[in-house]
Design a protein around this motif. Structure first.
Motif, PDB file in Angstrom:
ATOM      1  N   UNK A  49      48.851  16.405  58.305  1.00 36.74           N
ATOM      2  CA  UNK A  49      49.028  16.422  59.762  1.00 36.74           C
ATOM      3  C   UNK A  49      50.232  17.241  60.231  1.00 36.74           C
ATOM      4  N   UNK A  50      51.345  17.192  59.496  1.00 35.54           N
ATOM      5  CA  UNK A  50      52.523  17.968  59.898  1.00 35.54           C
ATOM      6  C   UNK A  50      52.267  19.468  59.774  1.00 35.54           C
ATOM      7  N   UNK A  51      51.588  19.876  58.704  1.00 33.23           N
ATOM      8  CA  UNK A  51      51.255  21.291  58.519  1.00 33.23           C
ATOM      9  C   UNK A  51      50.272  21.756  59.587  1.00 33.23           C
ATOM     10  N   UNK A  52      49.344  20.887  59.934  1.00 34.28           N
ATOM     11  CA  UNK A  52      48.358  21.215  60.977  1.00 34.28           C
ATOM     12  C   UNK A  52      49.065  21.426  62.309  1.00 34.28           C
ATOM     13  N   UNK A  53      49.945  20.500  62.677  1.00 30.86           N
ATOM     14  CA  UNK A  53      50.670  20.631  63.946  1.00 30.86           C
ATOM     15  C   UNK A  53      51.516  21.898  63.977  1.00 30.86           C
ATOM     16  N   UNK A  54      52.157  22.225  62.858  1.00 29.71           N
ATOM     17  CA  UNK A  54      52.962  23.444  62.770  1.00 29.71           C
ATOM     18  C   UNK A  54      52.083  24.687  62.934  1.00 29.71           C
ATOM     19  N   UNK A  55      50.926  24.688  62.268  1.00 32.58           N
ATOM     20  CA  UNK A  55      50.011  25.832  62.351  1.00 32.58           C
ATOM     21  C   UNK A  55      49.506  26.024  63.779  1.00 32.58           C
ATOM     22  N   UNK A  56      49.132  24.923  64.435  1.00 35.00           N
ATOM     23  CA  UNK A  56      48.611  25.026  65.798  1.00 35.00           C
ATOM     24  C   UNK A  56      49.702  25.510  66.753  1.00 35.00           C
ATOM     25  N   UNK A  57      50.906  25.030  66.574  1.00 38.34           N
ATOM     26  CA  UNK A  57      52.024  25.485  67.412  1.00 38.34           C
ATOM     27  C   UNK A  57      52.259  26.977  67.245  1.00 38.34           C
ATOM     28  N   UNK A  58      52.176  27.437  66.017  1.00 36.06           N
ATOM     29  CA  UNK A  58      52.377  28.875  65.767  1.00 36.06           C
ATOM     30  C   UNK A  58      51.262  29.704  66.411  1.00 36.06           C
ATOM     31  N   UNK A  59      50.031  29.240  66.278  1.00 37.04           N
ATOM     32  CA  UNK A  59      48.911  29.964  66.881  1.00 37.04           C
ATOM     33  C   UNK A  59      49.016  29.971  68.402  1.00 37.04           C
ATOM     34  N   UNK A  60      49.479  28.874  68.982  1.00 33.29           N
ATOM     35  CA  UNK A  60      49.673  28.816  70.433  1.00 33.29           C
ATOM     36  C   UNK A  60      50.781  29.779  70.857  1.00 33.29           C
ATOM     37  N   UNK A  61      51.834  29.809  70.083  1.00 32.08           N
ATOM     38  CA  UNK A  61      52.960  30.703  70.383  1.00 32.08           C
ATOM     39  C   UNK A  61      52.539  32.172  70.298  1.00 32.08           C
ATOM     40  N   UNK A  62      51.664  32.483  69.339  1.00 31.63           N
ATOM     41  CA  UNK A  62      51.204  33.861  69.156  1.00 31.63           C
ATOM     42  C   UNK A  62      50.034  34.228  70.074  1.00 31.63           C
ATOM     43  N   UNK A  63      49.561  33.263  70.870  1.00 32.20           N
ATOM     44  CA  UNK A  63      48.499  33.551  71.835  1.00 32.20           C
ATOM     45  C   UNK A  63      47.083  33.364  71.314  1.00 32.20           C
ATOM     46  N   UNK A  64      46.924  32.869  70.107  1.00 31.40           N
ATOM     47  CA  UNK A  64      45.585  32.653  69.568  1.00 31.40           C
ATOM     48  C   UNK A  64      44.949  31.398  70.141  1.00 31.40           C
ATOM     49  N   UNK A  65      45.748  30.384  70.378  1.00 37.43           N
ATOM     50  CA  UNK A  65      45.239  29.142  70.945  1.00 37.43           C
ATOM     51  C   UNK A  65      45.918  28.937  72.290  1.00 37.43           C
ATOM     52  N   UNK A  66      45.103  28.709  73.317  1.00 40.27           N
ATOM     53  CA  UNK A  66      45.631  28.536  74.661  1.00 40.27           C
ATOM     54  C   UNK A  66      44.750  27.518  75.390  1.00 40.27           C
TER      55      UNK A  66
END
Length: 163
Positions: A49-66
């Motif tokens: 779960x911690x790795x998942x949250x980190x990955x999603x945060x990074x993708x959101x920061x890079x504009x992949x997830x919005x």
């Protein structure tokens, strides 16, 4: 013995386990996902779960997830397939969006909910719409299930196609 049991694994064909970031990106390439939905899917596959949250945060920061882009896409897709504003708002709420995000997404809809309701009724009951009381009730039930409000249902089931 079975032929399949004796075959050794092919050399060099072993797949490396994907990171949570790679898996999340793979899901986002196929279609938009909300932050909550993406996290749920990845965690259900046994990822940390911690790795998942980190990955999603990074993708959101890079504009992949919005979430905003996801919500606008969902509103457009659901409205185009005959769903009303009540259904769409409820679905957006299940994706973990707050009321301001939901209202912002709903404001992006450029169509007319009454026209959408009338189009749905015409597709189901013919060009002239429901004529008898039983048909009007069926049309009203359909529109209610699809998430249209009462005034929209009344106007969509009792109209003159000439209007």
């Amino acid at each position: 013995m079975n032929d399949f049991e004796d075959t050794p694994p092919k050399a060099g064909k072993r797949r490396r386990e994907q990171t949570p970031l790679q898996r999340a990106l793979g899901l986002l390439v196929r279609r938009e996902h909300s932050r909550k939905e993406l996290g749920r899917k990845l965690k259900s596959r046994g990822l940390d779960p911690d790795e998942v949250d980190t990955a999603i945060s990074r993708l959101a920061q890079d504009g992949w997830q919005d979430d905003e882009r996801f919500a606008e896409t969902l509103v457009r897709n659901r409205a185009n397939t005959g769903y009303g504003p009540l259904h769409i708002r409820a679905e957006l709420g299940t994706h973990g969006l707050d009321s301001s995000q939901i209202e912002a997404a709903m404001a992006t809809f450029e169509g007319d909910w009454l026209d959408n309701a009338r189009d749905l009724v015409c597709r189901r009951f013919g060009e002239n719409g429901p004529q008898e009381l039983a048909q009007r009730r069926k049309a009203a039930d359909l529109l209610a299930r699809r998430g249209f409000d009462g005034s929209c249902i009344r106007q969509a089931t009792r109209y003159d196609p000439e209007d």
